[in-house]
Design an enzyme around this catalytic site. Structure first.
Site, PDB file in Angstrom:
ATOM      1  N   LYS A  59      32.617  46.517  43.923  1.00 26.02           N
ATOM      2  CA  LYS A  59      33.596  47.281  43.151  1.00 26.02           C
ATOM      3  C   LYS A  59      33.185  47.486  41.702  1.00 26.02           C
ATOM      4  O   LYS A  59      32.439  48.405  41.401  1.00 26.02           O
ATOM      5  CB  LYS A  59      34.975  46.653  43.280  1.00 26.02           C
ATOM      6  N   ASP A 116      34.243  35.308  47.623  1.00 25.73           N
ATOM      7  CA  ASP A 116      34.319  36.768  47.632  1.00 25.73           C
ATOM      8  C   ASP A 116      35.059  37.191  46.364  1.00 25.73           C
ATOM      9  O   ASP A 116      36.287  37.187  46.310  1.00 25.73           O
ATOM     10  CB  ASP A 116      35.043  37.247  48.885  1.00 25.73           C
ATOM     11  N   PHE A 174      41.199  39.572  53.116  1.00 26.95           N
ATOM     12  CA  PHE A 174      40.697  40.930  53.243  1.00 26.95           C
ATOM     13  C   PHE A 174      39.274  40.931  52.695  1.00 26.95           C
ATOM     14  O   PHE A 174      39.057  40.828  51.489  1.00 26.95           O
ATOM     15  CB  PHE A 174      41.543  41.953  52.486  1.00 26.95           C
TER      16      PHE A 174
END
Length: 397
Positions: free
Chosen positions: A249, A220, A135
């Site tokens: 984030k 990531d 994801f």
């Protein structure tokens, strides 16, 4: 309020039926005054808790000065942000963006450009190896290499240039790396897939293969990075330094969206003025908040808390597994866990709703799995209270 939202918003989310009005630390309060322990932390965007005073004060101070210049002009927070973040990562340069998906898109564009300008891959033939179950965001290019039907279906035609291999399978990854491969893009721990930790030695093996084959290793760490796993970066658990970090984030502290690609002079040096950009990327407000995040991470306090409380969390969750237990598997690292609930207790959604009724907020994924990722500021007492509510839902006394 829920009915009004359903009537006027696109139904691309299915939130739990709770309406939050305020939050502080690890706790949120709804519009009716009921408090909830937050065990999701905005998918790690809220690593430092809700309303963290250091971050709020940094934002307030910057709001009174300047919030946006665009990259048409310099501003006085930009150099410090790039310098401090590059140093935190042990890298040379920073390319700032806003959301995690933007940062992943930036990484894809960068490694392709590097492949053509530095490695010498023929134009239009660059390929990137990715892992099944990934994801990396919701853009058209990113969902093109998703293996999740819900994320991918009906968004074609899809962007070519990606080779998908099983996560954790080094042999498959090595076989997929060819002459036109420019990068391997991986999550060191797969979050949306259910907090999947790869086998020991996997990340080190990826680092070895990419170094030997002249391919970039792109990590990531949008969810796994910045303290969540007990280290600044999840790659550190195997002593691995990738060629590029993709961050987001928690970099914005849950205050503003901040993301970045961080890499070497050679890699980020391929960009020239006008070839890539963002109006809001690296804006003064974002830089001010991110600089405070970086300063907080430099103390090591939050990494230590994640490591120590994470050990406690995983010990408590492990006790729920075993022959006939209510939990069939527990995965994770630091203050991050994915647990698969036995089907007799219902779906992950049902368990999440039952926990909500008891004042605890988590999020389900892929049927039977729920994810636990509290803010790193959560107290052990509050964490234990939340775990007691989980035991109640699962009928464990």
């Amino acid at each position: 309020m829920i009915a009004a939202a359903d009537a006027r918003s696109a139904h691309n989310y299915h939130p739990l039926p709770v309406v939050i009005a305020s939050a502080e630390g690890a706790w949120m309060t709804d519009v009716e005054g009921r408090r909830y322990l937050d065990l999701l932390a905005g998918y790690s965007a809220l690593n430092f808790g809700h309303g963290n005073r250091r971050l709020i004060e940094a934002a307030k101070a910057q709001l009174d000065r300047v919030t946006l210049t665009s990259r048409a002009f310099h501003h006085d927070r930009f150099a410090a942000f790039c310098t401090e973040l590059a140093d935190l990562c042990g890298m040379d340069r920073v390319l700032p963006m806003n959301t995690g998906a933007e940062a992943v898109e930036t990484a894809v564009k960068t490694v392709r450009k590097w492949g053509y300008r530095v490695k010498g891959v023929p134009d239009g033939r660059a390929r990137i190896v990715v892992a099944a179950g990934n994801f990396h965001g919701r853009t058209t290019t990113v969902v093109s290499f998703s293996t999740d039907p819900e994320a991918r279906a009906d968004y074609g035609p899809y962007t070519p240039g990606f080779d998908v291999v099983p996560y954790g399978d080094l042999a498959a990854l090595e076989a997929a790396v060819g002459d036109d491969t420019v990068a391997v893009l991986l999550e060191p721990i797969q979050g949306e897939a259910g907090v999947l930790v790869p086998p020991p030695g996997y990340l080190a093996g990826v680092r070895r293969i990419t170094a030997e084959r002249g391919v970039l290793f792109v990590a990531d760490e949008i969810q796994s990075g910045l303290g969540r796993t007990g280290r600044t970066f999840a790659c550190e658990h195997e002593g691995v330094v990738p060629d590029m970090y993709v961050l987001g984030k928690a970099l914005g502290g849950g205050v503003v969206p901040v993301s970045a690609v961080v890499s070497s002079d050679e890699v980020l040096g391929v960009h020239r003025p006008g070839e890539h950009g963002s109006t809001f990327g690296g804006n003064p407000l974002a830089c001010a908040v991110a600089l405070e995040v970086i300063a907080m991470l430099r103390t090591g306090e939050y990494q230590r808390r994640a490591a120590e409380l994470g050990e406690h969390l995983h010990a408590e969750l492990a006790a729920l597994t075993g022959e006939g237990g209510p939990v069939t598997a527990v995965r994770g690292r630091g203050l991050w866990a994915g647990l698969d609930v036995a089907e007799r207790f219902g779906t992950g959604r049902a368990v999440s709703e039952a926990l909500m009724e008891r004042g605890v907020l988590v999020k389900d994924t892929h049927g039977q799995t729920i994810r636990i990722a509290p803010p790193l500021v959560v107290s052990e007492e509050d964490l234990d209270w939340g775990l007691d509510r989980l035991r109640e839902v699962l009928g464990v006394h």
